[in-house]
Design a protein around this motif. Structure first.
Motif, mmCIF file in Angstrom:
data_model
loop_
_atom_site.group_PDB
_atom_site.id
_atom_site.type_symbol
_atom_site.label_atom_id
_atom_site.label_comp_id
_atom_site.label_asym_id
_atom_site.label_seq_id
_atom_site.Cartn_x
_atom_site.Cartn_y
_atom_site.Cartn_z
ATOM 1 N N LYS A 1 0.820 -1.209 0.000
ATOM 2 C CA LYS A 1 0.000 0.000 0.000
ATOM 3 C C LYS A 1 0.857 1.263 0.000
ATOM 4 N N ASP B 1 -5.156 2.896 8.441
ATOM 5 C CA ASP B 1 -5.850 1.624 8.675
ATOM 6 C C ASP B 1 -4.889 0.489 9.041
ATOM 7 N N SER C 1 -17.839 -0.049 -7.041
ATOM 8 C CA SER C 1 -17.787 -1.514 -7.061
ATOM 9 C C SER C 1 -19.078 -2.146 -6.559
HETATM 10 P P1 GTP Z 1 -7.494 2.252 0.977
HETATM 11 O O1 GTP Z 1 -6.221 2.314 0.219
HETATM 12 O O2 GTP Z 1 -8.127 0.893 0.860
HETATM 13 O O3 GTP Z 1 -7.366 2.697 2.400
HETATM 14 O O4 GTP Z 1 -8.443 3.264 0.232
HETATM 15 P P2 GTP Z 1 -9.085 4.576 0.817
HETATM 16 O O5 GTP Z 1 -8.177 5.266 1.743
HETATM 17 O O6 GTP Z 1 -9.703 5.335 -0.306
HETATM 18 O O7 GTP Z 1 -10.185 3.988 1.764
HETATM 19 P P3 GTP Z 1 -11.582 3.368 1.443
HETATM 20 O O8 GTP Z 1 -12.460 3.989 2.447
HETATM 21 O O9 GTP Z 1 -11.963 3.452 0.020
HETATM 22 O O10 GTP Z 1 -11.372 1.818 1.736
HETATM 23 C C1 GTP Z 1 -10.844 1.360 2.928
HETATM 24 C C2 GTP Z 1 -11.163 -0.107 3.098
HETATM 25 O O11 GTP Z 1 -12.528 -0.389 2.791
HETATM 26 C C3 GTP Z 1 -10.395 -1.062 2.220
HETATM 27 O O12 GTP Z 1 -9.153 -1.355 2.751
HETATM 28 C C4 GTP Z 1 -11.319 -2.285 2.227
HETATM 29 O O13 GTP Z 1 -11.196 -2.994 3.441
HETATM 30 C C5 GTP Z 1 -12.669 -1.643 2.194
HETATM 31 N N1 GTP Z 1 -13.143 -1.472 0.809
HETATM 32 C C6 GTP Z 1 -13.201 -0.331 0.108
HETATM 33 N N2 GTP Z 1 -13.686 -0.543 -1.128
HETATM 34 C C7 GTP Z 1 -13.953 -1.866 -1.227
HETATM 35 C C8 GTP Z 1 -14.472 -2.720 -2.273
HETATM 36 O O14 GTP Z 1 -14.792 -2.289 -3.369
HETATM 37 N N3 GTP Z 1 -14.575 -4.047 -1.982
HETATM 38 C C9 GTP Z 1 -14.249 -4.565 -0.761
HETATM 39 N N4 GTP Z 1 -14.410 -5.881 -0.583
HETATM 40 N N5 GTP Z 1 -13.754 -3.788 0.230
HETATM 41 C C10 GTP Z 1 -13.600 -2.471 0.007
#
Ligand code: GTP
Ligand code: MG
Length: 202
Positions: free
Chosen positions: A54, A71, A113
């Motif tokens: 990441k 996270d 998604s």
């Molecule tokens: P990250 O790099 O994942 O932290 O992206 P972000 O900072 O934009 O955070 P976001 O709120 O989009 O997502 C954080 C977490 O939500 C991810 O690590 C997943 O655990 C979950 N998540 C987000 N989008 C999806 C998805 O499309 N499918 C699934 N299964 N989990 C998701």
């Protein structure tokens, strides 16, 4: 201990303490034979490999992880009903032992998604022998149906290792809509049962 283990140890403490506290909320409801807005709680510290991947993808320098990767400590609260999610969010926001610094409502704004959940980023103070340290943690709050969808979509995505073909994306979105309908129907059924019980009790 090696460098990574030392870095992650305080996050282990955050996850352990927050799991106990969230399970404590559940216990307070079930002790009174009341419906608990929390069905179950899980937590994890992000595996080192995932942290490295990441940080590479997001261009986060490894010595900036504490500030920029929010996270590393992750909690997941699973609920029976959509209404429970908002109750859990309010319960968490009203606590004095943590600060909510960000909320992301992927219920009213679901992701492309089809992903649905409510995310909170908290700042959580842990007490170390060296003093207090505030660390970020992410709490994901979702229904059993949303968890079913997200868990399987995530494992399929992992196996696929990359972008799904458009056809698969569409089917996953439709599957997410099915989970959504299931949530709505369960809420309606609960509401009707509660109304019927109120009629009988008069
Ligand atoms: P990250 O790099 O994942 O932290 O992206 P972000 O900072 O934009 O955070 P976001 O709120 O989009 O997502 C954080 C977490 O939500 C991810 O690590 C997943 O655990 C979950 N998540 C987000 N989008 C999806 C998805 O499309 N499918 C699934 N299964 N989990 C998701
Ligand atoms: Mg994130």
């Amino acid at each position: 201990m090696e460098k990574w283990e030392l870095f992650l140890a305080p996050y282990e403490q955050v996850v352990t303490e927050m799991k106990i506290k969230l399970k404590g909320i559940r216990k307070q409801f079930t002790d009174k034979n009341e419906h608990s807005p929390i069905e179950f709680v899980t937590g994890r510290v992000k595996p080192i490999d995932s942290i490295k991947t990441k940080s590479r993808l997001k261009g986060i320098p490894l010595d900036n992880l504490e500030e920029e990767m929010q996270d590393i400590a992750g909690l997941r609260v699973t609920c029976q009903f959509v209404e429970d999610i908002y109750e859990v969010v309010n319960l968490i926001k009203s606590r004095n032992d943590l600060t909510v610094i960000q909320d992301r409502d992927y219920l009213s704004h679901e992701k492309e998604s089809g992903y649905r959940s409510y995310h909170l980023i908290i700042e959580y103070p842990i007490q170390l022998v060296t003093g207090e340290k505030k660390l970020y943690a992410e709490i994901q709050i979702r229904t059993l149906a949303m968890n079913f969808w997200a868990t399987i979509e995530h494992s399929l995505n992992y196996k696929y290792q990359g972008e799904f073909p458009e056809e698969i994306n569409k089917r996953l979105i439709r599957a997410s809509e099915a989970a959504n309908l299931l949530d709505e129907e369960m809420s309606k059924i609960r509401e009707e049962i509660q109304e019927a019980q109120q009629l009988f009790s008069h």
